[in-house]
Design a protein around this motif. Structure first.
Motif, PDB file in Angstrom:
ATOM      1  N   VAL A 121       0.876  -1.180   0.000  1.00  0.00           N
ATOM      2  CA  VAL A 121       0.000   0.000   0.000  1.00  0.00           C
ATOM      3  C   VAL A 121       0.908   1.224   0.000  1.00  0.00           C
ATOM      4  O   VAL A 121       1.757   1.360   0.880  1.00  0.00           O
ATOM      5  CB  VAL A 121      -0.915   0.042   1.236  1.00  0.00           C
ATOM      6  N   LEU A 122       0.738   2.124  -0.970  1.00  0.00           N
ATOM      7  CA  LEU A 122       1.644   3.260  -1.077  1.00  0.00           C
ATOM      8  C   LEU A 122       0.906   4.496  -1.574  1.00  0.00           C
ATOM      9  O   LEU A 122      -0.185   4.396  -2.144  1.00  0.00           O
ATOM     10  CB  LEU A 122       2.827   2.935  -1.980  1.00  0.00           C
ATOM     11  N   PRO A 123       1.478   5.671  -1.348  1.00  0.00           N
ATOM     12  CA  PRO A 123       0.784   6.910  -1.713  1.00  0.00           C
ATOM     13  C   PRO A 123       0.736   7.107  -3.222  1.00  0.00           C
ATOM     14  O   PRO A 123       1.669   6.747  -3.944  1.00  0.00           O
ATOM     15  CB  PRO A 123       1.625   7.995  -1.038  1.00  0.00           C
ATOM     16  N   THR A 124      -0.347   7.702  -3.675  1.00  0.00           N
ATOM     17  CA  THR A 124      -0.510   7.985  -5.100  1.00  0.00           C
ATOM     18  C   THR A 124      -0.403   9.466  -5.420  1.00  0.00           C
ATOM     19  O   THR A 124      -0.300   9.835  -6.595  1.00  0.00           O
ATOM     20  CB  THR A 124      -1.870   7.461  -5.597  1.00  0.00           C
ATOM     21  N   ASP A 125      -0.454  10.343  -4.394  1.00  0.00           N
ATOM     22  CA  ASP A 125      -0.326  11.774  -4.683  1.00  0.00           C
ATOM     23  C   ASP A 125       1.102  12.061  -5.152  1.00  0.00           C
ATOM     24  O   ASP A 125       2.060  11.403  -4.735  1.00  0.00           O
ATOM     25  CB  ASP A 125      -0.678  12.602  -3.448  1.00  0.00           C
ATOM     26  N   ASP A 126       1.244  13.037  -6.019  1.00  0.00           N
ATOM     27  CA  ASP A 126       2.519  13.286  -6.685  1.00  0.00           C
ATOM     28  C   ASP A 126       3.657  13.559  -5.717  1.00  0.00           C
ATOM     29  O   ASP A 126       4.775  13.065  -5.906  1.00  0.00           O
ATOM     30  CB  ASP A 126       2.386  14.451  -7.664  1.00  0.00           C
ATOM     31  N   LYS A 127       3.411  14.357  -4.676  1.00  0.00           N
ATOM     32  CA  LYS A 127       4.486  14.721  -3.759  1.00  0.00           C
ATOM     33  C   LYS A 127       5.051  13.491  -3.054  1.00  0.00           C
ATOM     34  O   LYS A 127       6.269  13.242  -3.092  1.00  0.00           O
ATOM     35  CB  LYS A 127       3.985  15.738  -2.734  1.00  0.00           C
ATOM     36  N   ARG A 128       4.180  12.751  -2.404  1.00  0.00           N
ATOM     37  CA  ARG A 128       4.689  11.606  -1.635  1.00  0.00           C
ATOM     38  C   ARG A 128       5.121  10.461  -2.540  1.00  0.00           C
ATOM     39  O   ARG A 128       6.075   9.743  -2.214  1.00  0.00           O
ATOM     40  CB  ARG A 128       3.652  11.140  -0.613  1.00  0.00           C
ATOM     41  N   TYR A 129       4.443  10.285  -3.678  1.00  0.00           N
ATOM     42  CA  TYR A 129       4.927   9.256  -4.597  1.00  0.00           C
ATOM     43  C   TYR A 129       6.332   9.600  -5.082  1.00  0.00           C
ATOM     44  O   TYR A 129       7.198   8.725  -5.220  1.00  0.00           O
ATOM     45  CB  TYR A 129       3.996   9.068  -5.793  1.00  0.00           C
ATOM     46  N   GLY A 130       6.596  10.884  -5.313  1.00  0.00           N
ATOM     47  CA  GLY A 130       7.928  11.297  -5.727  1.00  0.00           C
ATOM     48  C   GLY A 130       8.979  10.990  -4.664  1.00  0.00           C
ATOM     49  O   GLY A 130      10.095  10.549  -4.987  1.00  0.00           O
ATOM     50  N   LEU A 166       7.449   0.905  -7.658  1.00  0.00           N
ATOM     51  CA  LEU A 166       6.394   0.485  -8.576  1.00  0.00           C
ATOM     52  C   LEU A 166       5.956   1.688  -9.406  1.00  0.00           C
ATOM     53  O   LEU A 166       5.805   2.800  -8.861  1.00  0.00           O
ATOM     54  CB  LEU A 166       5.203  -0.065  -7.791  1.00  0.00           C
ATOM     55  N   PRO A 167       5.725   1.539 -10.703  1.00  0.00           N
ATOM     56  CA  PRO A 167       5.268   2.666 -11.521  1.00  0.00           C
ATOM     57  C   PRO A 167       3.964   3.247 -10.979  1.00  0.00           C
ATOM     58  O   PRO A 167       3.043   2.510 -10.629  1.00  0.00           O
ATOM     59  CB  PRO A 167       5.068   2.048 -12.907  1.00  0.00           C
ATOM     60  N   GLN A 168       3.891   4.561 -10.917  1.00  0.00           N
ATOM     61  CA  GLN A 168       2.699   5.216 -10.370  1.00  0.00           C
ATOM     62  C   GLN A 168       1.444   4.814 -11.144  1.00  0.00           C
ATOM     63  O   GLN A 168       0.381   4.610 -10.559  1.00  0.00           O
ATOM     64  CB  GLN A 168       2.893   6.734 -10.406  1.00  0.00           C
ATOM     65  N   SER A 169       1.577   4.655 -12.449  1.00  0.00           N
ATOM     66  CA  SER A 169       0.420   4.314 -13.280  1.00  0.00           C
ATOM     67  C   SER A 169      -0.069   2.888 -13.067  1.00  0.00           C
ATOM     68  O   SER A 169      -1.187   2.551 -13.458  1.00  0.00           O
ATOM     69  CB  SER A 169       0.769   4.511 -14.753  1.00  0.00           C
ATOM     70  N   GLY A 191      -2.811   3.678  -3.068  1.00  0.00           N
ATOM     71  CA  GLY A 191      -3.105   2.637  -4.037  1.00  0.00           C
ATOM     72  C   GLY A 191      -2.492   1.323  -3.609  1.00  0.00           C
ATOM     73  O   GLY A 191      -1.579   1.279  -2.764  1.00  0.00           O
ATOM     74  N   LEU A 192      -2.985   0.247  -4.204  1.00  0.00           N
ATOM     75  CA  LEU A 192      -2.506  -1.104  -3.912  1.00  0.00           C
ATOM     76  C   LEU A 192      -1.488  -1.540  -4.949  1.00  0.00           C
ATOM     77  O   LEU A 192      -1.491  -1.064  -6.090  1.00  0.00           O
ATOM     78  CB  LEU A 192      -3.672  -2.093  -3.916  1.00  0.00           C
ATOM     79  N   HIS A 193      -0.637  -2.459  -4.555  1.00  0.00           N
ATOM     80  CA  HIS A 193       0.260  -3.137  -5.497  1.00  0.00           C
ATOM     81  C   HIS A 193      -0.571  -3.651  -6.678  1.00  0.00           C
ATOM     82  O   HIS A 193      -1.681  -4.164  -6.483  1.00  0.00           O
ATOM     83  CB  HIS A 193       0.947  -4.304  -4.776  1.00  0.00           C
TER      84      HIS A 193
END
Length: 480
Positions: free
Chosen positions: A70-79, A90-93, A104-106
């Motif tokens: 489980v990981l963040p999908t918002d641009d700031k934290r995903y970055g 993992l690719p954001q898309s 988002g989930l794996h």
């Protein structure tokens, strides 16, 4: 003569023994009459108590990488995530978005995404063994041997014990699941399809370890009265005579009770345990839910058959008995020190597809809100990857909870700061800044949330979870 029961490691029964089991099961159904065992497993709705509830623990052995589950999908934290994770990012898309949240989930957990939309799946962030709430400053200031620091952090065996025992000193010989069953006086101990884990140990009972579908659960060569080969029946008669009466000797009488209880349990549950998809005693509803996880009549992967067995036990409550049941399953292989991307994706698919099939079966049986399934694992893994394409041992971790009683479409707990050496990272020196998160929610709070829903009183929670009192009014995490 010693009566031994086949457990989780038992091999599948051969064709002759399978035929014997089916004949004996058919005979049992006939003796019970219309609306009995055959109907019980063929799809007729079994009457459960109005307050029937079950908990199902899935232990992910080896230390699941919750950061890639489980990981963040918002641009700031995903970055921030992608910058540190590098080749393991993992690719954001590709992430399966949890709509209405910034997580988002794996991608291999795609089968669980619809459960979020149905309010039947929630992630719980940064959970781990804690004696009491602990900041990084407090962690760094603790003297050697302080009870505030859980025993043997970052060790597989020790952290498994802490998670399963619901304690932080590593000395408890019982598990929090077992203690809860003992406190609530459940008919059965924890029923395990994942081995003899500490989780289900009580002060006087051990978990009931059952094998997978198609395996024999019973006394070898000692069939129930009226069935089987004559020499075996004669041996059974001799054993029954040996254990027919108490002797007045306390230890001997305890042994007699254990042996007789073993016979009773195996004869009650044996046909149900041995049932396989499509046979005379299986449930078409459960079979249909798990059919995508079978190839040529064989389950693909180790977790699906365990949850298939749990589904049968939950459905067959009149056979298993009791209005409170607790189950344990396990999936190994999560010690991903190298080659993590491929291996972890395979494990996530096994986990997601098996959990989704289980929830589909429960939903179609009308029992989705009566069962809550949850994950546990040794620990999380480091935020920063190692040099072998994997991750190393850490502390706090993210977990999944599934069921129809959840307060869903929300996330729970506090997601860690995605900064090496930040306020959540235990590291201080440059060489140890790897992202080993200090938990912000405790195993005690996680377990108390589940057990309060299960029916434990507040005093029972305090006895089952000895560190819970250290968390003041924040006794639970609110997801049920």
């Amino acid at each position: 003569m010693k009566c031994s029961l086949h457990g989780a490691a038992a091999a599948p029964i051969d064709a002759a023994r399978r035929r014997w089991l089916r004949r004996s099961s058919t005979a049992l159904a006939a003796s019970l009459g219309a609306g009995s065992l055959a109907n019980l497993l063929l799809g007729t709705r079994v009457a459960h108590a109005a307050d029937y509830k079950a908990l199902v623990c899935i232990f992910l052995n080896g230390g699941n990488d919750g950061m890639n589950m489980v990981l963040p999908t918002d641009d700031k934290r995903y970055g921030q995530y992608a910058a540190v994770r590098a080749a393991l990012a993992l690719p954001q898309s590709s992430l399966r978005p949890l709509s209405g949240s910034s997580y988002g989930l794996h991608p291999s957990l795609a089968s669980l995404q619809p459960l979020w939309d149905k309010r039947q799946l929630v992630p719980v962030f940064n959970v781990g063994p804690l004696y009491a709430p602990l900041s990084k400053t407090e962690y760094l200031g603790q003297p050697a041997g302080s009870p505030m620091i859980p025993d043997s952090l970052f060790s597989h065996a020790d952290q498994q014990v802490l998670w399963e025992s619901g304690n932080t000193d590593g000395l408890s010989r019982t598990g929090w699941g077992g203690r809860a069953c003992e406190a609530m006086a459940t008919v059965n101990p924890v029923i395990s399809f994942g081995g003899n884990a500490r989780f289900g140990a009580e002060s006087l009972r051990m978990p009931l370890v059952l094998p997978g579908p198609g395996a024999l659960f019973g006394a070898t060569g000692l069939p129930p009265a009226g069935t089987g080969w004559t020499p075996d029946l004669l041996r059974r008669q001799a054993v029954d005579a040996m254990y027919a009466n108490h002797t007045g000797m306390e230890l001997r009488d305890a042994h007699i009770d254990l042996q007789n209880g073993a016979f009773t349990t195996s004869e009650r549950l044996g046909p149900l345990v041995a049932s396989v998809p499509g046979d005379a005693l299986s449930s078409p509803v459960i079979d249909a839910a798990f059919a995508p996880l079978m190839r040529n009549g064989v389950f693909v992967g180790p977790l699906a058959p365990q949850l298939y067995q749990a589904a049968k036990m939950i459905w067959s409550n009149s056979v298993v008995q009791g209005n409170r049941q607790m189950f344990f399953a396990s999936l190994g292989g999560f010690d991903t020190h190298l080659g993590q991307l491929t291996r972890h994706a395979e494990l996530m698919k096994e986990l997601g597809d098996s959990m989704a099939a289980f929830q589909t079966a429960l939903t179609n049986l009308g029992l989705a809100s009566a069962v809550t399934t949850f994950t546990q694992s040794d620990f999380g893994r480091t935020f920063a990857p190692n040099l072998s394409g994997g991750t190393d041992h850490a502390w706090g971790n993210h977990h999944l909870v599934m069921g129809g009683a959840l307060l869903g479409r929300k996330t729970y707990g506090v997601y860690p700061e995605l900064a090496l050496g930040g306020s959540d990272d235990v590291g201080q020196e440059s060489w140890e800044l790897q992202g080993r998160w200090i938990p912000t929610s405790s195993v005690d709070q996680y377990a108390a949330t589940l057990l309060r829903w299960f029916g434990s009183s507040e005093s029972q929670l305090d006895s089952v979870l000895p560190n819970l009192v250290n968390f003041g009014s924040k006794r639970t995490l609110g997801f049920l």
